[in-house]
Design a protein around this motif. Sequence first.
Motif, PDB file in Angstrom:
ATOM      1  N   VAL A  57      49.420  58.094  46.288  1.00 30.27           N
ATOM      2  CA  VAL A  57      50.236  57.914  45.078  1.00 30.27           C
ATOM      3  C   VAL A  57      50.269  56.448  44.685  1.00 30.27           C
ATOM      4  CG1 VAL A  57      52.568  58.055  44.125  1.00 30.27           C
ATOM      5  CG2 VAL A  57      51.650  59.972  45.445  1.00 30.27           C
ATOM      6  N   TRP A  58      50.481  55.563  45.661  1.00 27.72           N
ATOM      7  CA  TRP A  58      50.543  54.135  45.362  1.00 27.72           C
ATOM      8  C   TRP A  58      49.191  53.600  44.896  1.00 27.72           C
ATOM      9  CZ3 TRP A  58      54.265  50.396  48.156  1.00 27.72           C
ATOM     10  CH2 TRP A  58      55.563  50.933  48.136  1.00 27.72           C
ATOM     11  N   ALA A  59      48.123  54.054  45.535  1.00 25.11           N
ATOM     12  CA  ALA A  59      46.789  53.629  45.099  1.00 25.11           C
ATOM     13  C   ALA A  59      46.543  54.092  43.661  1.00 25.11           C
ATOM     14  CB  ALA A  59      45.728  54.199  46.039  1.00 25.11           C
ATOM     15  N   GLY A  60      47.007  55.304  43.343  1.00 26.13           N
ATOM     16  CA  GLY A  60      46.853  55.816  41.987  1.00 26.13           C
ATOM     17  C   GLY A  60      47.641  55.014  40.964  1.00 26.13           C
ATOM     18  N   LEU A  61      48.819  54.538  41.360  1.00 27.09           N
ATOM     19  CA  LEU A  61      49.621  53.699  40.466  1.00 27.09           C
ATOM     20  C   LEU A  61      48.923  52.372  40.198  1.00 27.09           C
ATOM     21  CD1 LEU A  61      53.180  54.423  41.893  1.00 27.09           C
ATOM     22  CD2 LEU A  61      52.368  55.004  39.592  1.00 27.09           C
ATOM     23  N   ALA A  62      48.266  51.839  41.221  1.00 26.86           N
ATOM     24  CA  ALA A  62      47.505  50.597  41.019  1.00 26.86           C
ATOM     25  C   ALA A  62      46.395  50.803  39.999  1.00 26.86           C
ATOM     26  CB  ALA A  62      46.934  50.113  42.349  1.00 26.86           C
ATOM     27  N   ARG A  63      45.704  51.930  40.103  1.00 28.27           N
ATOM     28  CA  ARG A  63      44.621  52.228  39.148  1.00 28.27           C
ATOM     29  C   ARG A  63      45.186  52.445  37.736  1.00 28.27           C
ATOM     30  NH1 ARG A  63      42.902  51.370  43.605  1.00 28.27           N
ATOM     31  NH2 ARG A  63      43.274  49.312  42.682  1.00 28.27           N
ATOM     32  N   GLN A  64      46.350  53.077  37.665  1.00 22.39           N
ATOM     33  CA  GLN A  64      46.995  53.306  36.366  1.00 22.39           C
ATOM     34  C   GLN A  64      47.351  51.975  35.708  1.00 22.39           C
ATOM     35  OE1 GLN A  64      50.328  56.054  36.514  1.00 22.39           O
ATOM     36  NE2 GLN A  64      51.178  55.267  34.598  1.00 22.39           N
ATOM     37  N   PHE A  65      47.879  51.045  36.491  1.00 19.41           N
ATOM     38  CA  PHE A  65      48.220  49.729  35.950  1.00 19.41           C
ATOM     39  C   PHE A  65      46.965  49.006  35.467  1.00 19.41           C
ATOM     40  CE2 PHE A  65      48.832  45.138  36.507  1.00 19.41           C
ATOM     41  CZ  PHE A  65      49.974  44.926  35.736  1.00 19.41           C
ATOM     42  N   GLU A  66      45.880  49.128  36.246  1.00 22.40           N
ATOM     43  CA  GLU A  66      44.623  48.496  35.839  1.00 22.40           C
ATOM     44  C   GLU A  66      44.126  49.064  34.513  1.00 22.40           C
ATOM     45  OE1 GLU A  66      42.642  47.407  40.207  1.00 22.40           O
ATOM     46  OE2 GLU A  66      42.205  49.322  39.231  1.00 22.40           O
ATOM     47  N   ALA A  67      44.283  50.379  34.345  1.00 15.32           N
ATOM     48  CA  ALA A  67      43.837  51.002  33.095  1.00 15.32           C
ATOM     49  C   ALA A  67      44.631  50.476  31.904  1.00 15.32           C
ATOM     50  CB  ALA A  67      43.982  52.522  33.193  1.00 15.32           C
ATOM     51  N   GLN A  68      45.912  50.182  32.140  1.00 17.01           N
ATOM     52  CA  GLN A  68      46.761  49.655  31.077  1.00 17.01           C
ATOM     53  C   GLN A  68      46.565  48.145  30.875  1.00 17.01           C
ATOM     54  OE1 GLN A  68      50.779  50.738  32.091  1.00 17.01           O
ATOM     55  NE2 GLN A  68      50.346  52.939  32.143  1.00 17.01           N
ATOM     56  N   ASN A  69      45.996  47.493  31.893  1.00 12.31           N
ATOM     57  CA  ASN A  69      45.777  46.039  31.854  1.00 12.31           C
ATOM     58  C   ASN A  69      44.335  45.757  32.277  1.00 12.31           C
ATOM     59  OD1 ASN A  69      48.789  44.810  31.616  1.00 12.31           O
ATOM     60  ND2 ASN A  69      48.795  46.636  32.927  1.00 12.31           N
ATOM     61  N   PRO A  70      43.367  45.927  31.373  1.00 13.92           N
ATOM     62  CA  PRO A  70      41.937  45.853  31.707  1.00 13.92           C
ATOM     63  C   PRO A  70      41.490  44.537  32.335  1.00 13.92           C
ATOM     64  CG  PRO A  70      42.274  46.787  29.527  1.00 13.92           C
ATOM     65  CD  PRO A  70      43.594  46.252  29.961  1.00 13.92           C
ATOM     66  N   LYS A  71      42.245  43.466  32.132  1.00 12.03           N
ATOM     67  CA  LYS A  71      41.843  42.178  32.687  1.00 12.03           C
ATOM     68  C   LYS A  71      42.505  41.868  34.036  1.00 12.03           C
ATOM     69  CE  LYS A  71      40.540  39.913  28.370  1.00 12.03           C
ATOM     70  NZ  LYS A  71      40.682  38.680  27.544  1.00 12.03           N
ATOM     71  N   VAL A  72      43.123  42.902  34.638  1.00 14.36           N
ATOM     72  CA  VAL A  72      43.782  42.729  35.935  1.00 14.36           C
ATOM     73  C   VAL A  72      43.187  43.701  36.953  1.00 14.36           C
ATOM     74  CG1 VAL A  72      45.966  42.794  37.201  1.00 14.36           C
ATOM     75  CG2 VAL A  72      45.938  42.025  34.817  1.00 14.36           C
ATOM     76  N   LYS A  73      42.902  43.180  38.145  1.00 12.20           N
ATOM     77  CA  LYS A  73      42.417  43.987  39.256  1.00 12.20           C
ATOM     78  C   LYS A  73      43.448  43.915  40.376  1.00 12.20           C
ATOM     79  CE  LYS A  73      39.610  46.106  42.180  1.00 12.20           C
ATOM     80  NZ  LYS A  73      39.297  47.549  42.055  1.00 12.20           N
ATOM     81  N   ILE A  74      43.957  45.082  40.820  1.00 15.70           N
ATOM     82  CA  ILE A  74      44.909  45.133  41.918  1.00 15.70           C
ATOM     83  C   ILE A  74      44.147  45.446  43.210  1.00 15.70           C
ATOM     84  CG2 ILE A  74      46.971  46.231  42.869  1.00 15.70           C
ATOM     85  CD1 ILE A  74      47.568  44.677  40.359  1.00 15.70           C
ATOM     86  N   LYS A  75      44.132  44.495  44.119  1.00 17.28           N
ATOM     87  CA  LYS A  75      43.505  44.711  45.422  1.00 17.28           C
ATOM     88  C   LYS A  75      44.579  45.180  46.390  1.00 17.28           C
ATOM     89  CE  LYS A  75      40.845  42.498  49.111  1.00 17.28           C
ATOM     90  NZ  LYS A  75      40.236  41.238  49.604  1.00 17.28           N
ATOM     91  N   VAL A  76      44.500  46.434  46.821  1.00 18.43           N
ATOM     92  CA  VAL A  76      45.535  47.042  47.654  1.00 18.43           C
ATOM     93  C   VAL A  76      45.194  46.866  49.134  1.00 18.43           C
ATOM     94  CG1 VAL A  76      46.818  49.149  48.154  1.00 18.43           C
ATOM     95  CG2 VAL A  76      45.944  48.755  45.844  1.00 18.43           C
ATOM     96  N   VAL A  77      46.142  46.321  49.906  1.00 20.56           N
ATOM     97  CA  VAL A  77      46.012  46.192  51.355  1.00 20.56           C
ATOM     98  C   VAL A  77      47.162  46.969  51.976  1.00 20.56           C
ATOM     99  CG1 VAL A  77      45.964  44.620  53.325  1.00 20.56           C
ATOM    100  CG2 VAL A  77      44.934  43.922  51.151  1.00 20.56           C
ATOM    101  N   GLN A  78      46.837  48.064  52.679  1.00 17.61           N
ATOM    102  CA  GLN A  78      47.860  48.926  53.273  1.00 17.61           C
ATOM    103  C   GLN A  78      47.798  48.834  54.787  1.00 17.61           C
ATOM    104  OE1 GLN A  78      46.393  52.366  51.023  1.00 17.61           O
ATOM    105  NE2 GLN A  78      48.385  52.538  50.009  1.00 17.61           N
ATOM    106  N   LEU A  79      48.927  48.469  55.412  1.00 16.75           N
ATOM    107  CA  LEU A  79      48.995  48.269  56.852  1.00 16.75           C
ATOM    108  C   LEU A  79      50.156  49.047  57.446  1.00 16.75           C
ATOM    109  CD1 LEU A  79      48.516  44.382  56.891  1.00 16.75           C
ATOM    110  CD2 LEU A  79      46.806  46.084  57.553  1.00 16.75           C
ATOM    111  N   GLU A  80      49.984  49.540  58.657  1.00 14.60           N
ATOM    112  CA  GLU A  80      51.053  50.219  59.372  1.00 14.60           C
ATOM    113  C   GLU A  80      52.174  49.213  59.667  1.00 14.60           C
ATOM    114  OE1 GLU A  80      53.473  51.117  62.654  1.00 14.60           O
ATOM    115  OE2 GLU A  80      51.794  49.743  62.882  1.00 14.60           O
ATOM    116  N   ASN A  81      53.399  49.732  59.758  1.00 16.09           N
ATOM    117  CA  ASN A  81      54.612  48.914  59.864  1.00 16.09           C
ATOM    118  C   ASN A  81      54.498  47.728  60.822  1.00 16.09           C
ATOM    119  OD1 ASN A  81      57.358  48.123  60.702  1.00 16.09           O
ATOM    120  ND2 ASN A  81      58.048  49.869  59.530  1.00 16.09           N
ATOM    121  N   ASP A  82      54.216  47.985  62.114  1.00 13.06           N
ATOM    122  CA  ASP A  82      54.213  46.906  63.088  1.00 13.06           C
ATOM    123  C   ASP A  82      53.072  45.919  62.851  1.00 13.06           C
ATOM    124  OD1 ASP A  82      56.470  47.864  64.267  1.00 13.06           O
ATOM    125  OD2 ASP A  82      55.479  48.810  65.968  1.00 13.06           O
TER     126      ASP A  82
END
Length: 431
Positions: A57-82
């Motif tokens: 869901v979060w990765a999809g939101l990043a892509r949605q934001f990119e679609a609305q802002n063509p000059k922005v790239k969101i690089k997602v880094v997802q890490l476990e809590n600890d």
Amino acid sequence: MGDPALSRRGFLAASAAAGVSMTALSACGGDSDGGSSSGTTTVEWWNISTTQPTKDVWAGLARQFEAQNPKVKIKVVQLENDAYKSKMTALTASGKLPDIFHTWGGGVLRQQVEAGLVEDLGERTAPWSEGLLKVAKEPYLIDDKVYGIPFDIGMIGFWYNKALFRRAGIAQPPTTWSGFLDAVRKLKAAGTTPIALAGKEKWPGMYYWAYLAMRTAGANALGKANDAKDFTGDGFVRAGQHLQELVDLQPFQKGFLGAAYSTPTGQAAAVGNGRAAMELMGQWAPVVQADAGKGLGADLGFFPFPAVEGGRGAITEVFGGGGGHALRKGAPQAAVDFLKFFASAATDTTLVKKTGVLPVVPSAESALTDPNLTAVQAQLKAATGFQLYLDQAYAPAVGQEVNDSVAALVAGSKSPRQVAESITKAAKEEQ
């Protein structure tokens, strides 16, 4: 909130102990100028959403934001809590944080702010952040300035299997500690593992001691003890003694000391698959139970941590917090724009419907249909006291000592008084 004087040496020592290589740090957004010659701004977003459905869901939101802002790239880094906590400790020591990063607020955020590494979001977010739920914003206010934007708020409580409770002859969830211990005994007598615990990760065990300290000493005692650098008061020792009472009943699943939280053989799965009757966990528990196991559906219930007879605390005083996002100092405007997008009614409604969070945008509350989450929200609204997670409310070294000492008590290698003394020692060393 921890000692106000930031110790960079303490951060460096913590990062060395965490064993994080500088190679792992080199990809941090703080190392770049937030843009490129092509005219595209790359924004690095670090978060802890590693379980489904939140991860997608979060990765999809990043892509949605990119679609609305063509000059922005969101690089997602997802890490476990600890792993996230360890790497962020090292990044803080290096002086370079990601553009956007997950924060729980409290003492950890304060140290990052006092190191001059975090953007003051007050003026840049005021037009839209002032309408967010007030209690959700409190962990990110430091000296009356805004350093984080919430996306979630919640509390820790017991999630339980109604069918296993009925089988053990427990008609209603317990409201007192003695009643809770009796329920544990009944579950064991019925051949059911009473409680699942991720002993390997330590933080889930801390919840028990923290709540028992709130119930015996009162909701304000934990903050006062941190300010005074003294956790040896009678209420804290008795909290450990009450936890010892529970441990002596051997209530946890076989192999709990080596169990993780969200793995297929961990704490959440044990409850989700019906192998244990309950777990003490936050409002995200049903989602993780379903991801790691099968989930309990209509058999899943929720009840607040019981009151302790003779204690100063009340059952309406809650322990918890939420998630928020902060920005590194000097983060590009695109990062602020992403926070606005993430705090919009449309995004919050998506998060409530698809990931089980509680709404921080009031207009998204209508999307909350799950009866258990509605029960959590009701507890929060009726709360007469609130304490942020200790490993976030306190300075990092103190929070870690709480986790370590309580884990040692659960494992049988520290007494209740030794727990209180060890936490006090760590607090004094922070001065």
